[in-house]
Motif scaffolding. Structure first.
Motif, PDB file in Angstrom:
ATOM      1  N   LYS A 108      -7.309 -10.235   0.008  1.00 31.98           N
ATOM      2  CA  LYS A 108      -6.748 -11.033   0.782  1.00 31.98           C
ATOM      3  C   LYS A 108      -5.979 -10.105   2.140  1.00 31.98           C
ATOM      4  CE  LYS A 108      -3.491 -14.491   0.686  1.00 31.98           C
ATOM      5  NZ  LYS A 108      -2.616 -15.328  -0.602  1.00 31.98           N
ATOM      6  N   ARG A 109      -5.456  -9.071   1.501  1.00 35.74           N
ATOM      7  CA  ARG A 109      -4.548  -8.139   2.886  1.00 35.74           C
ATOM      8  C   ARG A 109      -6.061  -7.835   3.749  1.00 35.74           C
ATOM      9  NH1 ARG A 109      -0.894  -3.842  -0.798  1.00 35.74           N
ATOM     10  NH2 ARG A 109      -2.489  -2.475   0.179  1.00 35.74           N
ATOM     11  N   GLY A 110      -6.964  -7.882   3.122  1.00 38.06           N
ATOM     12  CA  GLY A 110      -8.310  -6.727   4.318  1.00 38.06           C
ATOM     13  C   GLY A 110      -8.624  -5.153   3.508  1.00 38.06           C
ATOM     14  N   ASP A 111      -7.621  -4.718   2.592  1.00 37.84           N
ATOM     15  CA  ASP A 111      -7.791  -3.991   2.246  1.00 37.84           C
ATOM     16  C   ASP A 111      -9.557  -3.521   1.828  1.00 37.84           C
ATOM     17  OD1 ASP A 111      -5.667  -2.524   3.546  1.00 37.84           O
ATOM     18  OD2 ASP A 111      -5.042  -3.131   1.112  1.00 37.84           O
ATOM     19  N   LEU A 112      -9.651  -3.910   1.094  1.00 40.93           N
ATOM     20  CA  LEU A 112     -11.115  -4.232   0.555  1.00 40.93           C
ATOM     21  C   LEU A 112     -12.194  -5.023   1.511  1.00 40.93           C
ATOM     22  CD1 LEU A 112     -10.009  -3.647  -3.234  1.00 40.93           C
ATOM     23  CD2 LEU A 112     -11.439  -2.458  -1.929  1.00 40.93           C
ATOM     24  N   ASP A 113     -13.547  -4.540   1.182  1.00 38.02           N
ATOM     25  CA  ASP A 113     -14.139  -5.854   1.881  1.00 38.02           C
ATOM     26  C   ASP A 113     -14.974  -6.457   0.777  1.00 38.02           C
ATOM     27  OD1 ASP A 113     -13.895  -4.944   4.392  1.00 38.02           O
ATOM     28  OD2 ASP A 113     -15.756  -3.033   4.529  1.00 38.02           O
ATOM     29  N   SER A 161     -16.276   0.229   0.476  1.00 39.97           N
ATOM     30  CA  SER A 161     -14.547  -0.252   0.473  1.00 39.97           C
ATOM     31  C   SER A 161     -13.589   0.257  -0.230  1.00 39.97           C
ATOM     32  CB  SER A 161     -14.909  -1.897   1.532  1.00 39.97           C
ATOM     33  OG  SER A 161     -14.615  -2.860  -0.270  1.00 39.97           O
ATOM     34  N   HIS A 218      -4.791  -7.839  -8.996  1.00 43.78           N
ATOM     35  CA  HIS A 218      -4.366  -6.307  -7.691  1.00 43.78           C
ATOM     36  C   HIS A 218      -5.707  -6.509  -6.754  1.00 43.78           C
ATOM     37  CE1 HIS A 218      -2.346  -3.352  -5.611  1.00 43.78           C
ATOM     38  NE2 HIS A 218      -3.731  -2.421  -6.056  1.00 43.78           N
ATOM     39  N   LEU A 276      -6.020  -7.570  -2.550  1.00 46.12           N
ATOM     40  CA  LEU A 276      -6.052  -5.942  -1.571  1.00 46.12           C
ATOM     41  C   LEU A 276      -7.430  -6.881  -0.590  1.00 46.12           C
ATOM     42  CD1 LEU A 276      -6.555  -2.497  -3.994  1.00 46.12           C
ATOM     43  CD2 LEU A 276      -4.796  -3.317  -1.893  1.00 46.12           C
ATOM     44  N   ARG A 288     -13.549   3.797   0.654  1.00 46.79           N
ATOM     45  CA  ARG A 288     -12.427   3.909   1.733  1.00 46.79           C
ATOM     46  C   ARG A 288     -10.959   3.880   1.703  1.00 46.79           C
ATOM     47  NH1 ARG A 288     -14.920   0.997   4.484  1.00 46.79           N
ATOM     48  NH2 ARG A 288     -14.004  -0.925   4.255  1.00 46.79           N
ATOM     49  N   PHE A 289     -10.675   2.883   0.409  1.00 50.42           N
ATOM     50  CA  PHE A 289      -9.595   2.872   0.460  1.00 50.42           C
ATOM     51  C   PHE A 289      -8.947   3.814  -0.357  1.00 50.42           C
ATOM     52  CE2 PHE A 289      -6.175   0.963  -2.375  1.00 50.42           C
ATOM     53  CZ  PHE A 289      -5.111   0.786  -1.335  1.00 50.42           C
TER      54      PHE A 289
END
Length: 70
Positions: free
Chosen positions: A36-41, A56, A30, A34, A59-60
């Motif tokens: 890959k989707r750009g939600d985490l750095d 990140s 998971h 995230l 922030r998420f």
């Protein structure tokens, strides 16, 4: 300029994908999704290693502070 870079590096906290999954109570795949989707750095370390920035994660999940110890 050099001092500015050093300060940023000192403030950057990184966690493994496994630790990120523990903090978010989810699976490593998971976390990968995230990223890959750009939600985490992600921060790449060498050719295989990946760490996630704590900022990140914070922030998420929308929290100003995520504990790093367990």
């Amino acid at each position: 300029m050099e001092m500015e870079i050093e300060d940023k590096l000192e403030q950057m906290q990184l966690v493994t994908r496994k630790r990120a999954a523990q903090l978010m109570d989810c699976s490593v795949p998971h976390i990968d999704a995230l990223v890959k989707r750009g939600d985490l750095d992600p921060i790449r370390i060498g050719s295989q290693g990946v760490r996630i920035t704590l900022a990140s994660l914070q922030r998420f999940i929308g929290h100003p502070h995520t504990p790093t110890g367990r």
